[in-house]
Design a protein around this motif. Structure first.
Motif, mmCIF file in Angstrom:
data_model
loop_
_atom_site.group_PDB
_atom_site.id
_atom_site.type_symbol
_atom_site.label_atom_id
_atom_site.label_comp_id
_atom_site.label_asym_id
_atom_site.label_seq_id
_atom_site.Cartn_x
_atom_site.Cartn_y
_atom_site.Cartn_z
ATOM 1 N N VAL A 194 0.851 -1.183 0.000
ATOM 2 C CA VAL A 194 0.000 0.000 0.000
ATOM 3 C C VAL A 194 0.888 1.233 0.000
ATOM 4 O O VAL A 194 2.077 1.183 0.329
ATOM 5 C CB VAL A 194 -0.939 0.035 1.232
ATOM 6 N N GLY A 240 -2.765 4.645 2.470
ATOM 7 C CA GLY A 240 -3.591 3.476 2.715
ATOM 8 C C GLY A 240 -4.327 2.980 1.499
ATOM 9 O O GLY A 240 -5.371 2.331 1.638
ATOM 10 N N PHE A 275 -4.562 0.450 -1.630
ATOM 11 C CA PHE A 275 -4.016 -0.825 -2.084
ATOM 12 C C PHE A 275 -3.340 -0.652 -3.444
ATOM 13 O O PHE A 275 -3.918 -0.094 -4.378
ATOM 14 C CB PHE A 275 -5.123 -1.871 -2.205
ATOM 15 N N CYS A 322 -5.076 -1.295 6.447
ATOM 16 C CA CYS A 322 -5.658 -2.095 5.355
ATOM 17 C C CYS A 322 -5.823 -3.545 5.782
ATOM 18 O O CYS A 322 -6.817 -4.202 5.438
ATOM 19 C CB CYS A 322 -4.773 -1.992 4.117
ATOM 20 N N ALA A 339 -11.079 -4.647 -2.172
ATOM 21 C CA ALA A 339 -9.936 -3.734 -2.307
ATOM 22 C C ALA A 339 -10.282 -2.550 -3.201
ATOM 23 O O ALA A 339 -9.903 -1.404 -2.920
ATOM 24 C CB ALA A 339 -8.725 -4.492 -2.865
ATOM 25 N N TRP A 398 -12.588 -0.274 -1.204
ATOM 26 C CA TRP A 398 -11.786 0.421 -0.188
ATOM 27 C C TRP A 398 -11.034 1.593 -0.814
ATOM 28 O O TRP A 398 -11.019 2.703 -0.275
ATOM 29 C CB TRP A 398 -10.823 -0.566 0.457
ATOM 30 N N ASN A 399 -10.406 1.348 -1.950
ATOM 31 C CA ASN A 399 -9.672 2.424 -2.626
ATOM 32 C C ASN A 399 -10.603 3.542 -3.053
ATOM 33 O O ASN A 399 -10.236 4.725 -3.007
ATOM 34 C CB ASN A 399 -8.922 1.867 -3.833
ATOM 35 N N LYS A 445 -11.154 5.732 -0.231
ATOM 36 C CA LYS A 445 -9.963 6.564 -0.019
ATOM 37 C C LYS A 445 -9.925 7.722 -1.008
ATOM 38 O O LYS A 445 -9.581 8.855 -0.649
ATOM 39 C CB LYS A 445 -8.703 5.702 -0.160
#
Length: 882
Positions: free
Chosen positions: A480, A484, A486, A583, A610, A613-614, A617
């Protein structure tokens, strides 16, 4: 009788004299207080009240405010106060208790407001006061500021209201037949829970209204209670009857050249439609021309246009796309949620609303993944990058790599030979990683289980107990960025061997990277140097600076910490090297379900999570960077004050402090002489053991929930203490008696080693280290501000470039400069893609506006409160105040 009347007259005169004396005393005390109240106007005496006599000439001639009294002579206040002190007296005229103001107590007990908010609240409370002599109602009681008191009062109110609520809930079940709220004439037979605020329908109105609203939840009232009805049941002559309901789809206006009047709509095959309210068994619509016998039936394309998704290409089950969106959102909020648990919730909703049928988990999971795969392809057409951080492009400050051994998978879990839909997108292909590892091992003459790859480091052993038992993949190796996001991952099959992070490092080296962070950098970097000598094509990896994560640096001696820790690395800013841990905390919750999945299903689910999650972010990146900058600015001011206080306390100059910093660096980098090699090795070993014992003792109850885990940690602590005792004895035998160490004292909180004390120098090593830490913190904070400013610029440039790209794509499509064969889209698809680019451009514009607002405020020094904009997925470690 005359004597009694004379006595009564004398008593009345005495009462008046006493009353007038008290009044004069009150006025004398209140005069000064009244004069301090600006804007007060003197009120004239009321004719209905007894006049208040002025003070005798002997008193000071100051303004007097008249008091209002009732018919009994008692003082009447404009605004009652619960805090007003009053004195109870006995009135001879009425024979009842009355209360009169004790002015001296009132003034001496007056307290000014504690805070500005309290004062403003008091002012707001008094704004409605009538300044005329009119009585106002008392203010309502204010809520208590104590949390436990508020909760107690809330519980009491609920408990008091509960009987009424019970009665209302029971009365709600009254199914007495009302009149239809649509036609207003026939008795109601059906109640619809979705047709509010007029839910009651007669049988005819129910059929006419809900023919096109088959997903409404209805209840029949003909049996004397509310009986849930499926959409295929209606009420006919006060009895339940079966009917046919069609899946609501957009149908063509004509299917042939014949007259539209010749078209008829018939029912086709029965399918199961799954929505967030469960399963519905409905019929697909079919159209037929009575003239030419032409027919039309809905296909997969028609379902997708109407926000449905088929379970198979020859569908017998259809899912509303809202179900997939809700499942994905629930997985992000609760990653440990299984597909079976979600479907059990849908099954319960099916039963609750009077329907039957189960939802197949395998069908749902496959359909969901295919839907996600198509969405991914659409994102590729729009040129979206899911695993590239906008704030780290084109160059990256740091990459953090670590293994997550919770993401193992059982060998006997759902054996399937199907290929993963997202193979190689996030998790590297296993055959590519295996070829790279074999190449490295063959080049370096590696011996399995020994040598530079693994060896004595327990986490990096090539073979483990789990490897030869029931486990297939032993975990994930993740990479990462410092935000944070990926960047990539791979499956581990041989323990956390050093060849795995080497693969990720080599894969990510296509862009400039300044630091490479890892929890065992001090062991990994010598391995990389040895590999680079045998593999010249990997020499470029040595251009990165080794970076030991802050937490793991504390487990080493101070020399190792200064050499490897990111807190002392020039140019690292506030990069912790632990960004991969947050993560891992997210992905570890998904491991509860992925360990029982097939290999392809595990890869697809991890990749989807993933990507989402990104995306979280990316959406919060502007807020995150602005908050980093604001925190760094405040902490820098605090550290500068601490440095100045230290200089004043120690009576040293800035040049002397810089000299101490240089001394610490030289001491940490100094090579060990042959004469002191053994002694330095012993002292270094002692520091490492003490740090390890303290760390395990502090985390004894934090990392383990069971007694077995704590017993294992305690056993390790006893072993380390036994080793430490022997090391202390060895050290004491090598040094003079004045420098010997007592074993019981070295485990205290403030350990001062003999080699840290001054030997000829005026300042000991401990004091120099304290100043060194403060100076290093100031330098890192100054670097952090510059780094975050650069990342803000990169983020803004990335958003601008993205907006320009979407604008260019839409212009090319509108001008027909781009042929549709490029993406295999037909004319209708090109039009849809044009609308999609316009929508994404609007989203980017919104993100740019938000980023501009955040950056402009923090850069101009405006303090911002980010609590309302923050979410659980962007909890950067350095944002804590600790």
């Amino acid at each position: 009788m005359s004597d009694y009347s004379n006595l009564e007259q004398v008593l009345n005169e005495l009462d008046e004299l006493v009353e007038h004396s008290k009044l004069n005393y009150e006025l004398q005390i209140l005069d000064d207080f009244i004069n301090k109240m600006p804007g007060e106007q003197e009120a004239g005496p009321s004719t209905s009240h007894q006049p208040v006599q002025k003070a005798p000439p002997s008193t000071s001639h100051q303004p007097v405010r008249w008091l209002k009294r009732d018919s009994e002579g008692n003082v009447v206040y404009d605004r009652p106060r619960s805090s007003r002190n009053q004195t109870a007296t006995y009135s001879r005229k009425t024979g009842a208790h009355t209360r009169m103001l004790d002015s001296s107590v009132e003034i001496t007990n007056y307290c000014p407001p504690d805070t500005v908010e309290t004062f403003l609240e008091e002012l707001n409370h008094s704004q409605g006061d009538d300044l005329d002599d009119q009585e106002t109602a008392p203010a309502p009681p204010r809520a208590s500021s104590d949390w436990s008191t508020r909760k107690s009062l809330l519980s009491e109110r609920w408990e008091k209201e509960r009987p009424c609520l019970v009665n209302t809930m029971v009365a709600q079940q009254n199914a007495t037949t009302p009149i239809c709220q649509q036609c207003g004439s026939s008795p109601a037979a059906v109640r619809c829970r979705d047709c509010r605020p007029q839910p009651f329908f007669c049988a005819d109105c129910d059929v006419s209204i809900h023919r096109n609203h088959v997903f409404h939840n209805r209840d029949a009232t003909i049996a004397g209670f509310f009986q849930p009805l499926p959409p295929t049941t209606c009420v006919v002559e006060r009895a339940l009857s079966q009917c046919v309901c069609i899946v609501p789809l957009e149908m063509p206006e004509k299917i042939c050249s014949c007259s539209p009047g010749s078209l008829s709509i018939n029912t086709g095959k029965v399918v199961a439609v799954v929505t967030m309210n469960g399963r519905y068994d409905l019929s697909m619509p079919e159209m037929k021309c009575e003239a030419c016998k032409a027919t039309w039936s809905a296909g997969v394309d028609d379902l997708v246009r109407n926000d449905y998704w088929p379970a198979t290409l020859h569908f017998s089950t259809v899912y509303a796309t809202d179900v997939f969106c809700s499942y994905e959102e629930l997985k992000m909020a609760a990653p440990g949620l299984s597909c079976q648990a979600f479907l059990r919730m849908l099954d319960q909703r099916t039963v609750r609303f009077g329907r039957t049928g189960k939802i197949t988990a395998d069908s749902f999971r496959k359909s969901f993944l295919e839907w996600e795969a198509v969405r991914f392809e659409v994102d590729k057409i729009c040129r979206e990058e899911h695993f590239v951080c906008p704030a780290c492009t084109p160059d990256m400050l740091a990459v953090s790599v670590d293994g997550n051994r919770k993401h193992y998978r059982f060998k006997n879990a759902a054996r399937s030979e199907e290929q993963a839909l997202f193979d190689g997108i996030f998790i590297a292909k296993d055959d590519e990683v295996e070829r790279f590892v074999d190449y490295i091992h063959s080049t370096t003459n590696h011996v399995s289980g020994r040598g530079v790859c693994g060896g004595e480091w327990s986490a990096a052993r090539e073979t483990s107990t789990r490897s030869s038992s029931k486990i297939d993949e032993e975990g994930l190796e993740l990479a990462v960025c410092r935000h944070g996001v990926f960047l990539g991952a791979l499956n581990m099959f041989r323990g956390e061997i050093y060849a795995y992070p080497l693969y990720l490092q080599n894969k990510l080296a296509n862009k400039p990277i300044s630091f490479f962070a890892m929890d065992v950098t001090c062991k990994y970097w010598p391995y990389l140097n040895k590999v680079a000598k045998s593999c010249p094509e990997l020499q470029h990896l040595l251009s990165m600076k080794p970076f030991l994560s802050v937490f793991h640096a504390k487990a080493h001696d101070f020399k190792c910490e200064v050499k490897w820790s990111g807190a002392y690395q020039q140019g690292a800013g506030l990069t912790l090297g632990e960004e991969v841990e947050q993560c891992n905390a997210f992905l570890s919750r998904i491991a509860v379900t992925t360990k029982h999945m097939s290999k392809a299903g595990r890869t697809d689910m991890l990749t989807l999570m993933a990507m989402r999650w990104n995306q979280q972010k990316f959406n919060n990146l502007a807020t995150s960077l602005a908050c980093r900058y604001q925190k760094a600015t405040k902490r820098l001011e605090s550290q500068l004050q601490d440095l100045e206080s230290m200089r004043i306390q120690l009576a040293v100059t800035q040049d002397e402090v810089e000299g101490w910093v240089t001394d610490i660096k030289e001491w940490a980098e100094a090579t060990t002489s042959k004469n002191n090699a053994d002694l330095d090795a012993v002292t270094s070993r002692m520091e490492v053991l003490v740090a390890s014992i303290k760390r395990r003792s502090q985390r004894l109850y934090k990392d383990t929930d069971g007694s077995k885990g704590r017993a294992r940690i305690r056993r390790k602590i006893r072993e380390d203490k036994a080793i430490l005792s022997s090391v202390v004895e060895k050290y004491n035998s090598m040094v003079p008696d004045t420098e010997r160490i007592v074993f019981d004292s070295i485990l205290s909180d403030e350990t001062v080693w003999p080699w840290q004390l001054s030997h000829g120098d005026a300042v000991d090593l401990k004091t120099k280290r304290k100043a060194f830490d403060v100076v290093m913190a100031i330098r890192r904070l100054e670097e952090e501000k510059k780094i975050v400013l650069s990342e803000m610029a990169k983020h803004w440039k990335s958003l601008s470039t993205r907006a320009d790209t979407l604008k260019e794509m839409s212009c090319q499509l509108s001008s027909e400069a781009l042929e549709s064969e490029l993406w295999a889209l037909n004319e209708e698809g090109i039009k849809g893609f044009l609308s999609l680019t316009l929508r994404k451009k609007q989203e980017v514009t919104r993100m740019m506006k938000h980023a501009r607002d955040c950056y402009s405020q923090v850069l101009t020094g405006t303090s911002m409160d980010f609590q309302n904009d923050w979410d659980g997925y962007d909890s950067d470690s350095e944002l804590s105040d600790n």
